[in-house]
Design an enzyme around this catalytic site. Sequence first.
Site, PDB file in Angstrom:
ATOM      1  N   ARG A 143       0.834  -1.204   0.000  1.00  0.00           N
ATOM      2  CA  ARG A 143       0.000   0.000   0.000  1.00  0.00           C
ATOM      3  C   ARG A 143       0.866   1.250   0.000  1.00  0.00           C
ATOM      4  NH1 ARG A 143      -4.650   0.106   4.349  1.00  0.00           N
ATOM      5  NH2 ARG A 143      -5.309   1.868   3.053  1.00  0.00           N
TER       6      ARG A 143
ATOM      7  N   CYS B 253      -1.320   6.177   9.024  1.00  0.00           N
ATOM      8  CA  CYS B 253      -1.633   4.914   8.348  1.00  0.00           C
ATOM      9  C   CYS B 253      -2.751   5.211   7.359  1.00  0.00           C
ATOM     10  CB  CYS B 253      -2.030   3.831   9.364  1.00  0.00           C
ATOM     11  SG  CYS B 253      -3.411   4.321  10.439  1.00  0.00           S
TER      12      CYS B 253
END
Length: 273
Positions: A178, A231
């Site tokens: 990611r 995050c």
Amino acid sequence: MNRVLISAAELAESLETGSPPLVLDCRVRLGEPEAGRRLWEAGHIPTSHHLDLDRDLAGPPGEGGRHPLPTHDAFTAVVQRLGITPGKAVVVVDDMGGQLAAARAWWMLSCWAGHPDVRVLDGGLRAWQDTGGPLVLGREPLPKPSNWRPYFDDTAWVDADTVLTGRDMKVDARSLERFRGEVEPIDPVAGHISGAQCRPSAANLDDDGRFKSAEQLDGELPDAGAVIAYCGSGVTACHNILAYAIAGRPLPRLYVGSWSDWIRKESHPVASG
């Protein structure tokens, strides 16, 4: 900083004392709003109560990302409903080594609300079961409500403007895939905040799902005078903050909105690779 982890054996022993801790079950499945409660009702540590990521540990999604902080008043209502007071120890639990969402609960109660004794069950529900800890079904009667009004430390978190203009090292808790922008299963834009380093939250754990030693974490965690943890939406970033606490390092500040907030403005620099 006070000790932040508790072992399953220590928890079992403490639950048999005259002053047992309040145990909060924070299990969650992202994208499944009711999954956490269903998991708790299907089997949980005796006396534990469900603490819901979306309803208790976050405000409505939108401005500020997918899991913005609730208002002071809203979170005060949560801690009072659960009978939380500074004089009663709290243990937070999940089944992902603290990543979903025990570390978020630890950060909100300890770092933000200032509770003096909040610990994460090291190894989570798996460790509890591995040591013979029982699970019970159904619901638990709520404790007597408290009247505690936390003094919130809003310097423990930052917004996008601070991330954009500040010089703190930015540490991303998402997976390498990611971070690099190779996959993005949740948010509409892939990649990472320009200049950030990747420290996947899963790297804080050993093969048994327990935290690595303080010495090992200290040798692995990105090192800088000041760190901002982020995050996807401010949940697993708390796992990295917890790892810094275990390592005895100064705690990073949390970018609560994280990637889901950052990408709301096209002017925010995005990188990949």
